[in-house]
Design a protein around this motif. Sequence first.
Motif, PDB file in Angstrom:
ATOM      1  N   THR A   1      24.406 -13.799  21.680  1.00 12.07           N
ATOM      2  CA  THR A   1      25.622 -14.569  21.449  1.00 12.07           C
ATOM      3  C   THR A   1      26.296 -14.964  22.762  1.00 12.07           C
ATOM      4  O   THR A   1      27.218 -15.778  22.753  1.00 12.07           O
ATOM      5  CB  THR A   1      26.615 -13.772  20.579  1.00 12.07           C
ATOM      6  N   GLU A   2      25.818 -14.413  23.877  1.00  7.83           N
ATOM      7  CA  GLU A   2      26.390 -14.754  25.185  1.00  7.83           C
ATOM      8  C   GLU A   2      25.671 -15.954  25.810  1.00  7.83           C
ATOM      9  O   GLU A   2      26.284 -16.944  26.148  1.00  7.83           O
ATOM     10  CB  GLU A   2      26.298 -13.562  26.145  1.00  7.83           C
ATOM     11  N   CYS A   3      24.346 -15.849  25.970  1.00  7.77           N
ATOM     12  CA  CYS A   3      23.584 -16.894  26.669  1.00  7.77           C
ATOM     13  C   CYS A   3      22.763 -17.772  25.742  1.00  7.77           C
ATOM     14  O   CYS A   3      22.219 -18.795  26.170  1.00  7.77           O
ATOM     15  CB  CYS A   3      22.669 -16.266  27.730  1.00  7.77           C
ATOM     16  N   GLY A   4      22.644 -17.382  24.469  1.00 11.80           N
ATOM     17  CA  GLY A   4      21.899 -18.194  23.514  1.00 11.80           C
ATOM     18  C   GLY A   4      20.396 -17.971  23.521  1.00 11.80           C
ATOM     19  O   GLY A   4      19.667 -18.646  22.805  1.00 11.80           O
ATOM     20  N   SER A   5      19.921 -17.012  24.312  1.00 12.47           N
ATOM     21  CA  SER A   5      18.480 -16.764  24.357  1.00 12.47           C
ATOM     22  C   SER A   5      17.999 -16.244  23.003  1.00 12.47           C
ATOM     23  O   SER A   5      18.759 -15.647  22.239  1.00 12.47           O
ATOM     24  CB  SER A   5      18.126 -15.764  25.457  1.00 12.47           C
ATOM     25  N   VAL A   6      16.722 -16.506  22.717  1.00 11.12           N
ATOM     26  CA  VAL A   6      16.129 -16.070  21.463  1.00 11.12           C
ATOM     27  C   VAL A   6      14.834 -15.337  21.787  1.00 11.12           C
ATOM     28  O   VAL A   6      13.978 -15.862  22.494  1.00 11.12           O
ATOM     29  CB  VAL A   6      15.816 -17.267  20.540  1.00 11.12           C
ATOM     30  N   GLU A   7      14.718 -14.111  21.303  1.00 10.86           N
ATOM     31  CA  GLU A   7      13.485 -13.348  21.452  1.00 10.86           C
ATOM     32  C   GLU A   7      12.884 -13.151  20.063  1.00 10.86           C
ATOM     33  O   GLU A   7      13.603 -13.093  19.067  1.00 10.86           O
ATOM     34  CB  GLU A   7      13.755 -11.983  22.088  1.00 10.86           C
ATOM     35  N   GLU A   8      11.569 -13.039  20.031  1.00 11.57           N
ATOM     36  CA  GLU A   8      10.881 -12.852  18.760  1.00 11.57           C
ATOM     37  C   GLU A   8      10.371 -11.421  18.630  1.00 11.57           C
ATOM     38  O   GLU A   8       9.958 -10.819  19.609  1.00 11.57           O
ATOM     39  CB  GLU A   8       9.699 -13.817  18.649  1.00 11.57           C
TER      40      GLU A   8
ATOM     41  N   GLY B   1      23.516 -10.528  18.832  1.00  5.06           N
ATOM     42  CA  GLY B   1      24.111  -9.530  19.715  1.00  5.06           C
ATOM     43  C   GLY B   1      24.024  -9.972  21.155  1.00  5.06           C
ATOM     44  O   GLY B   1      23.966 -11.164  21.445  1.00  5.06           O
ATOM     45  N   ILE B   2      24.000  -9.009  22.057  1.00  4.66           N
ATOM     46  CA  ILE B   2      23.983  -9.308  23.489  1.00  4.66           C
ATOM     47  C   ILE B   2      22.673  -8.802  24.077  1.00  4.66           C
ATOM     48  O   ILE B   2      22.340  -7.620  23.958  1.00  4.66           O
ATOM     49  CB  ILE B   2      25.199  -8.676  24.194  1.00  4.66           C
ATOM     50  N   CYS B   3      21.933  -9.716  24.706  1.00  7.30           N
ATOM     51  CA  CYS B   3      20.617  -9.384  25.251  1.00  7.30           C
ATOM     52  C   CYS B   3      20.729  -8.458  26.465  1.00  7.30           C
ATOM     53  O   CYS B   3      21.811  -8.273  27.027  1.00  7.30           O
ATOM     54  CB  CYS B   3      19.852 -10.655  25.626  1.00  7.30           C
ATOM     55  N   LYS B   4      19.609  -7.909  26.841  1.00  3.54           N
ATOM     56  CA  LYS B   4      19.531  -6.974  27.959  1.00  3.54           C
ATOM     57  C   LYS B   4      20.066  -7.592  29.255  1.00  3.54           C
ATOM     58  O   LYS B   4      20.814  -6.955  29.988  1.00  3.54           O
ATOM     59  CB  LYS B   4      18.077  -6.531  28.126  1.00  3.54           C
ATOM     60  N   VAL B   5      19.697  -8.824  29.531  1.00  4.98           N
ATOM     61  CA  VAL B   5      20.124  -9.496  30.767  1.00  4.98           C
ATOM     62  C   VAL B   5      21.641  -9.640  30.798  1.00  4.98           C
ATOM     63  O   VAL B   5      22.280  -9.325  31.800  1.00  4.98           O
ATOM     64  CB  VAL B   5      19.433 -10.874  30.908  1.00  4.98           C
TER      65      VAL B   5
END
Length: 154
Positions: A101-108, A138-142
């Motif tokens: 929700t911070e950077c918009g990245s998507v992981e599968e 949520g918020i990714c590791k980075v």
Amino acid sequence: MEHRLERIKKQLHSQSYKLTPQREATVRVLLENEADHLSAEDVYLLVKEKAPEIGLATVYRTLELLSELKVVDKINFGDGVSRYDLRKEGAEHFHHHLVCTECGSVEEIEEDLLEEVEKVVESDWKFQVKDHRLTFHGICKVCQEITVTNSVSN
């Protein structure tokens, strides 16, 4: 990639559709950008580089057909934009996603995390599950690391 393209062609033929040049250009773009979750407009812009004569409506129709035939999955991550994701070969279910929700990245997540949940749904509710989708927001590791670094330096 050619192997996957041939399998998709057979999948279309089995449903009485042809892999027209326009459809092939669209599928090639999806295969080449499989790690991305492209919107119809993204697909269109990339297809135009390969085949300038193809219109946006053709790309939309192709994506809808591929979605109906379960070649691609149409997904929405809550931002109002439909995205298209190639279904993995041999996958019984749609894969899961982690959306930052911070950077918009998507992981599968390729692993099926819901087998036990499906069993409960089928036995307790007598509901035959055909597919499911699970998206974690949520918020990714980075982004978590950036937040920690920023709070330490302040």
